[in-house]
Enzyme design. Structure first.
Site, PDB file in Angstrom:
ATOM      1  CE1 TYR A 169     -36.286  73.331  79.862  1.00  0.00           C
ATOM      2  CE2 TYR A 169     -35.699  73.255  77.536  1.00  0.00           C
ATOM      3  CZ  TYR A 169     -35.563  72.760  78.820  1.00  0.00           C
ATOM      4  OH  TYR A 169     -34.730  71.709  79.077  1.00  0.00           O
ATOM      5  CB  CYS A 376     -25.690  55.890  72.064  1.00  0.00           C
ATOM      6  SG  CYS A 376     -24.570  56.961  73.016  1.00  0.00           S
ATOM      7  CB  CYS A 390     -18.993  61.642  74.456  1.00  0.00           C
ATOM      8  SG  CYS A 390     -19.313  60.343  73.237  1.00  0.00           S
TER       9      CYS A 390
END
Length: 396
Positions: A169, A376, A390
């Site tokens: 950023y 994941c 999630c």
């Protein structure tokens, strides 16, 4: 030590576990937290978390994220709703820190409705539209935007400010020689590259009583970019400027799964949530997704998967006297205790595990030794279209 009451920057915390800043996608049309976000933070607070750092809030109209429903704090009209958030969290004796940010070139001009800006016009792999190189006057305007955002945060009852100086950023781009190719007083030497952040810290200190933290990518995996040696020198300068705590992270959005690591790319989520793949015709997805899944195991991912910023945090901690927080693949209480006991960091922070288990801190205090999160990274893709949630290993 992990679950003992402690202090950071004069702020009392129940334990040394911090919820790291997480974009939740739950701001209203004005950029204020909506009722769902207030409820989400209160739930974290009542479940024994030590401290909450909010998702990033834009300080300028041209510094907004391309992700939907980003928090914003560049207008006084949002102060009341932010006050509702801090009141809800404080009911449970939990401090809450507002992370403030400017996205710089890590957004798109289409998303913000004007040409995006940056220290230098360096092409971004994911957002390739041209960024306008900031003028001296515009840089001073952004410094004022950060300071004014902190003033609003104090009025809203926040316990402190965290500057987002990492992950590609705007502030990261000023600090990193990769993103900052300037030849004036804002670029070139490390002293010049630090100037904008130092002036922001000093301005906040002069205009509020809030402690100021910063999140930094100690290494950014960019050619000629941030490395641990320059990060140490930056941290020393920022401490001298008045910075009260440093959270050590790594990487940029261009690094893919470096900042948030996993064994394989979450291809199903890529094809559902990330452009241009998300807009592929069904017939093309039917062909290309299986092919992508086939080659996915062959695509090398950054390693290690766990505790991957601890070494750099330890190096920085030896060189500064202010508290150091470390984030990145920290999932086990044994690791947390080792990090703190060895002196690699004073506090640990987590993002993904709290998306998966908002009550994780309480569970760990009661004996759970490891987070349920399987890293994941599907949650890291869903934010491009929807509020953060999630998905636990598959797109639903």
């Amino acid at each position: 030590m992990l679950f003992n009451e402690s202090k950071i920057s004069g702020i009392t915390v129940k334990n040394r576990i911090i919820r790291s800043a997480t974009h939740d996608g739950l701001a209203d049309e004005y950029g204020a937290p909506n009722d769902k976000l207030i409820s989400k933070y209160e739930n974290l607070a009542k479940n024994e978390i030590g401290c909450i750092i909010t998702g990033y809030a834009a300080v300028s109209r041209n510094g907004v994220s391309p992700y939907p429903a980003m928090l914003k704090i560049y207008d006084d009209s949002v102060i009341g709703k932010y006050k509702e958030l801090t009141d809800a969290v404080h009911k449970h004796n939990t401090p809450v820190i507002l992370q403030i940010a400017h996205c710089g070139r890590q957004t798109s001009s289409k998303a913000i409705g004007m040409q995006k800006v940056a220290p230098s016009n360096v092409l971004h792999a994911f957002y390739p539209d041209k960024a306008k190189e900031l003028t001296d006057g515009e840089i001073n305007g952004i410094i004022n935007d950060f300071v004014n955002a902190a003033v609003r945060a104090e009025k809203a009852g926040f316990d402190g400010i965290q500057l987002h100086g990492g992950h590609g950023y705007l502030l990261h781009d000023f600090l990193s020689p990769y993103g900052n190719r300037r030849k004036d007083n804002w670029g070139g030497s490390l002293e010049n590259r630090c100037r904008i952040v130092e002036l922001i810290i000093k301005g906040i200190k002069e205009n509020t009583s809030l402690p100021v933290w910063i999140k930094l990518s100690a290494e950014d995996n960019r050619k000629g970019g941030m490395d641990i040696e320059s990060s140490v020198e930056i941290c020393k300068r920022l401490e001298n400027a008045g910075c009260d705590a440093i959270e050590v992270s790594c990487g940029t959005v261009q690094d893919g799964m470096n900042t948030m690591r996993s064994k394989h790319l979450p291809m199903d989520a890529v094809f559902k949530y990330r452009e241009p793949c998300a807009s592929f015709p069904k017939i093309l997805k039917k062909i290309s997704l299986p092919a992508a899944n086939f080659v996915n195991p062959l695509i090398k991912q950054p390693g290690p998967l766990e505790n991957f910023n601890v070494k750099n945090a330890g190096i920085i901690k030896k060189c500064v006297s202010i508290p150091v927080i470390v984030v990145g693949g920290i999932h086990k209480t044994d690791d947390m205790e080792k990090i703190i006991n060895k002196g690699d960091a004073d506090f640990v922070s987590m993002c993904r595990p709290f998306i998966c288990e908002p009550d994780l801190a309480k569970k760990m205090k009661n004996g759970q030794r490891e987070a349920k999160c399987i890293m994941c990274n599907y949650c890291g893709l869903v934010i491009e279209k929807e509020p953060t949630r999630c998905l636990y290993g598959k797109v639903r």
